[in-house]
Scaffold this motif. Structure first.
Motif, PDB file in Angstrom:
ATOM      1  N   UNK A 146      -9.048  -5.739   4.840  1.00 48.16           N
ATOM      2  CA  UNK A 146      -8.056  -6.537   4.533  1.00 48.16           C
ATOM      3  C   UNK A 146      -7.538  -6.078   2.876  1.00 48.16           C
ATOM      4  N   UNK A 147      -6.132  -6.578   2.889  1.00 46.96           N
ATOM      5  CA  UNK A 147      -5.734  -6.075   1.384  1.00 46.96           C
ATOM      6  C   UNK A 147      -5.261  -7.340   0.815  1.00 46.96           C
ATOM      7  N   UNK A 148      -4.850  -7.332  -0.316  1.00 50.02           N
ATOM      8  CA  UNK A 148      -3.975  -8.590  -1.020  1.00 50.02           C
ATOM      9  C   UNK A 148      -2.492  -8.123  -1.075  1.00 50.02           C
ATOM     10  N   UNK A 149      -1.827  -8.588  -0.040  1.00 50.12           N
ATOM     11  CA  UNK A 149      -0.606  -8.095   0.286  1.00 50.12           C
ATOM     12  C   UNK A 149       0.475  -8.737  -1.115  1.00 50.12           C
ATOM     13  N   UNK A 150       0.204  -9.647  -1.600  1.00 48.00           N
ATOM     14  CA  UNK A 150       0.773 -10.583  -2.598  1.00 48.00           C
ATOM     15  C   UNK A 150       0.677  -9.723  -4.206  1.00 48.00           C
ATOM     16  N   UNK A 151      -0.150  -8.829  -4.171  1.00 48.85           N
ATOM     17  CA  UNK A 151      -0.565  -7.983  -5.363  1.00 48.85           C
ATOM     18  C   UNK A 151      -0.202  -6.406  -5.338  1.00 48.85           C
ATOM     19  N   UNK A 152       0.558  -5.949  -4.283  1.00 44.37           N
ATOM     20  CA  UNK A 152       0.935  -4.864  -4.016  1.00 44.37           C
ATOM     21  C   UNK A 152       2.157  -4.503  -5.052  1.00 44.37           C
ATOM     22  N   UNK A 153       1.916  -3.141  -5.504  1.00 43.04           N
ATOM     23  CA  UNK A 153       2.957  -2.602  -6.521  1.00 43.04           C
ATOM     24  C   UNK A 153       3.385  -1.230  -6.058  1.00 43.04           C
ATOM     25  N   UNK A 154       4.623  -0.975  -6.338  1.00 36.96           N
ATOM     26  CA  UNK A 154       5.393   0.142  -6.060  1.00 36.96           C
ATOM     27  C   UNK A 154       6.203   0.793  -6.876  1.00 36.96           C
ATOM     28  N   UNK A 155       6.025   1.965  -7.309  1.00 33.95           N
ATOM     29  CA  UNK A 155       7.132   2.660  -8.238  1.00 33.95           C
ATOM     30  C   UNK A 155       7.618   4.143  -7.663  1.00 33.95           C
ATOM     31  N   UNK A 156       8.777   4.325  -8.084  1.00 31.15           N
ATOM     32  CA  UNK A 156       9.189   5.578  -7.567  1.00 31.15           C
ATOM     33  C   UNK A 156       9.609   6.417  -8.910  1.00 31.15           C
ATOM     34  N   UNK A 157       9.028   7.809  -9.125  1.00 29.02           N
ATOM     35  CA  UNK A 157       9.164   8.475 -10.313  1.00 29.02           C
ATOM     36  C   UNK A 157       9.002   9.832  -9.948  1.00 29.02           C
ATOM     37  N   UNK A 158      10.242  10.660 -10.210  1.00 39.07           N
ATOM     38  CA  UNK A 158      10.474  12.165  -9.802  1.00 39.07           C
ATOM     39  C   UNK A 158      10.333  12.331  -8.326  1.00 39.07           C
ATOM     40  N   UNK A 159      10.867  11.500  -7.516  1.00 40.60           N
ATOM     41  CA  UNK A 159      10.623  11.678  -6.036  1.00 40.60           C
ATOM     42  C   UNK A 159       9.629  11.298  -5.417  1.00 40.60           C
ATOM     43  N   UNK A 160       8.664  10.811  -6.062  1.00 38.81           N
ATOM     44  CA  UNK A 160       7.077  10.714  -5.355  1.00 38.81           C
ATOM     45  C   UNK A 160       7.114   8.918  -5.546  1.00 38.81           C
ATOM     46  N   UNK A 161       7.060   8.119  -4.482  1.00 39.31           N
ATOM     47  CA  UNK A 161       6.598   6.845  -4.401  1.00 39.31           C
ATOM     48  C   UNK A 161       5.348   6.639  -4.429  1.00 39.31           C
ATOM     49  N   UNK A 162       4.767   5.675  -5.266  1.00 42.54           N
ATOM     50  CA  UNK A 162       3.503   5.460  -5.357  1.00 42.54           C
ATOM     51  C   UNK A 162       3.501   4.009  -5.048  1.00 42.54           C
TER      52      UNK A 162
END
Length: 157
Positions: free
Chosen positions: A123-139
């Motif tokens: 199980x994960x903490x979905x309320x604390x997920x982060x996403x960033x898009x840099x130089x064509x790579x989504x992290x």
């Protein structure tokens, strides 16, 4: 009485193919066109549009989180949708075709709808997920839910 076997030397596989590079390229184009023809002839347009390609991605796991690195060059933030559930991450969107000049002779880059899905074993903490898009790579960083850490229990005598 056995006859000796004849072996031919210098066969097609040993000499290589007799085709020159331009002819081999034409075969590649022919195969691409045949595949496109068969896809459109075998499936209605509504089914072909529903099919999605999967972008290349890596899923890393640490003690605290999962990290998905997904290659999405040329796609803007507004065209990407990230969803995280209890045990799954989904990255989807659409890469629109570029308007180019001239006639497109060969397509090497996918276009249309894309989707990447991965199951997560804890199980994960979905309320604390982060996403960033840099130089064509989504992290996408997905923190794990805090689980009880194992500890040694002393047995009383």
């Amino acid at each position: 009485m056995n006859l000796p076997a004849r072996h031919r030397s210098g066969g097609m596989w040993e000499r290589g193919f007799p085709w020159s590079e331009p002819i081999a390229a034409e075969f590649g184009d022919l195969f691409d066109r045949m595949n496109r023809f068969l896809e459109t002839a075998a499936f209605p347009a509504s089914l072909c549009e529903a099919a999605a390609w999967a972008p290349p991605a890596d899923l890393h796991e640490t003690d605290e989180a999962y990290r998905v690195e997904c290659e999405l060059p040329g796609i803007g933030r507004e065209d990407i949708d990230v969803e995280v559930g209890e045990h799954e991450v989904s990255i989807s969107g659409e890469l629109r075709e570029c308007e180019g000049q001239g006639v497109l002779r060969r397509r090497g880059r996918p276009t249309g709808k894309f989707e990447y899905r991965a199951l997560l074993p804890v199980e994960v903490r979905s309320e604390e997920v982060t996403a960033s898009l840099t130089d064509g790579v989504l992290t996408v960083t997905i923190p794990k839910a805090r689980a009880a850490k194992p500890r040694h229990i002393e047995i009383q005598g």
